[in-house]
Design a protein around this motif. Structure first.
Motif, mmCIF file in Angstrom:
data_model
loop_
_atom_site.group_PDB
_atom_site.id
_atom_site.type_symbol
_atom_site.label_atom_id
_atom_site.label_comp_id
_atom_site.label_asym_id
_atom_site.label_seq_id
_atom_site.Cartn_x
_atom_site.Cartn_y
_atom_site.Cartn_z
ATOM 1 N N GLY A 184 -15.362 14.273 -44.323
ATOM 2 C CA GLY A 184 -14.790 13.917 -45.708
ATOM 3 C C GLY A 184 -15.220 12.307 -45.296
ATOM 4 O O GLY A 184 -14.815 11.306 -46.269
ATOM 5 N N ALA A 185 -16.004 11.904 -44.551
ATOM 6 C CA ALA A 185 -16.643 10.281 -43.710
ATOM 7 C C ALA A 185 -15.108 8.882 -44.213
ATOM 8 O O ALA A 185 -15.411 8.358 -44.662
ATOM 9 C CB ALA A 185 -17.040 10.136 -45.472
ATOM 10 N N THR A 186 -13.802 9.359 -43.485
ATOM 11 C CA THR A 186 -13.078 8.639 -43.633
ATOM 12 C C THR A 186 -13.066 7.906 -42.800
ATOM 13 O O THR A 186 -13.786 8.241 -41.904
ATOM 14 C CB THR A 186 -11.677 9.463 -44.202
ATOM 15 N N ASP A 187 -12.092 6.827 -42.583
ATOM 16 C CA ASP A 187 -12.570 5.297 -41.550
ATOM 17 C C ASP A 187 -11.970 5.967 -40.570
ATOM 18 O O ASP A 187 -11.088 4.212 -40.001
ATOM 19 C CB ASP A 187 -12.292 4.187 -42.043
ATOM 20 N N VAL A 226 -5.603 13.568 -47.994
ATOM 21 C CA VAL A 226 -7.068 14.113 -47.488
ATOM 22 C C VAL A 226 -7.771 15.259 -47.220
ATOM 23 O O VAL A 226 -8.803 14.940 -47.236
ATOM 24 C CB VAL A 226 -6.906 13.270 -45.745
ATOM 25 N N VAL A 227 -7.190 16.015 -46.518
ATOM 26 C CA VAL A 227 -7.307 18.096 -46.309
ATOM 27 C C VAL A 227 -7.215 17.950 -47.740
ATOM 28 O O VAL A 227 -8.514 18.906 -48.317
ATOM 29 C CB VAL A 227 -6.253 18.413 -46.234
ATOM 30 N N THR A 228 -6.788 18.355 -48.748
ATOM 31 C CA THR A 228 -7.148 18.648 -50.446
ATOM 32 C C THR A 228 -8.554 17.780 -50.432
ATOM 33 O O THR A 228 -9.440 18.443 -51.174
ATOM 34 C CB THR A 228 -6.111 18.280 -51.258
ATOM 35 N N HIS A 250 -8.704 13.213 -38.380
ATOM 36 C CA HIS A 250 -10.175 13.851 -37.420
ATOM 37 C C HIS A 250 -11.395 14.880 -37.729
ATOM 38 O O HIS A 250 -11.915 13.943 -38.440
ATOM 39 C CB HIS A 250 -9.644 13.194 -36.148
ATOM 40 N N PHE A 251 -10.364 16.195 -37.472
ATOM 41 C CA PHE A 251 -11.428 16.775 -37.662
ATOM 42 C C PHE A 251 -12.077 16.944 -39.135
ATOM 43 O O PHE A 251 -13.472 17.260 -40.004
ATOM 44 C CB PHE A 251 -11.096 18.064 -36.903
ATOM 45 N N VAL A 252 -11.265 17.205 -39.918
ATOM 46 C CA VAL A 252 -10.896 17.145 -41.500
ATOM 47 C C VAL A 252 -11.748 15.773 -42.183
ATOM 48 O O VAL A 252 -12.615 15.837 -43.056
ATOM 49 C CB VAL A 252 -9.913 17.633 -42.498
ATOM 50 N N GLY A 253 -10.639 15.034 -42.176
ATOM 51 C CA GLY A 253 -10.722 13.595 -42.761
ATOM 52 C C GLY A 253 -12.415 12.518 -42.243
ATOM 53 O O GLY A 253 -13.079 12.541 -43.233
ATOM 54 N N THR A 254 -12.388 12.723 -41.063
ATOM 55 C CA THR A 254 -13.393 11.490 -40.808
ATOM 56 C C THR A 254 -14.154 12.656 -40.491
ATOM 57 O O THR A 254 -15.239 12.531 -40.867
ATOM 58 C CB THR A 254 -12.601 11.088 -39.134
#
Length: 136
Positions: free
Chosen positions: A61-64, A93-95, A54-58
């Motif tokens: 990183g604008a992931t879904d 995702v984090v990387t 959530h906090f890094v990816g979404t």
């Protein structure tokens, strides 16, 4: 420089989480809660995966990814293989997210408030790293 350290520490600690999950001789013990302990290892693993997704990816990183924090603590008996695969996925995702963030962005406001407070992106990432280490 901060980005390099964050990348290294997040990967190191997530790989350690994977190792710890793998050390349970009996898969059912991942979900055991002993006296004086609030959460099982399995639920903490789900929580850490959800938190970083959530906090890094979404957020960065604008992931879904859509977080279900309640499920992180209520789900039980998720297969170890699924936990391990999700740890590997969150490492990616984090990387990928951290690699694409320009260095100047670390000193900008994190896109969402943290408990009603505006913080810088570097602060939030350090907080997330500490959160991971705390639960690990």
């Amino acid at each position: 420089m901060l980005k390099t350290a964050l990348l290294e520490i997040f990967e190191r600690d997530l790989r350690k989480l994977s190792e710890e999950i793998g050390l349970y001789a009996e898969e059912r013990d991942l979900w055991a809660v002993c006296d004086g302990i609030s959460n099982s290892a399995g639920n903490l693993c789900l929580h850490l995966i959800g938190n970083l997704n959530h906090f890094v990816g979404t957020v960065l990183g604008a992931t879904d990814y859509v977080r279900n924090r309640e499920a992180e603590f209520s789900l039980k008996n998720v297969p170890r293989s699924e936990l391990l695969a999700n740890i590997e996925a969150v490492i990616q995702v984090v990387t990928a997210t951290l690699q694409q963030i320009p260095d100047a962005a670390f000193d900008q406001n994190y896109p969402v408030e943290k408990h009603g407070q505006v913080v810088k992106t570097d602060f939030m990432l350090l907080h997330l790293m500490g959160h991971l280490s705390y639960h690990l």
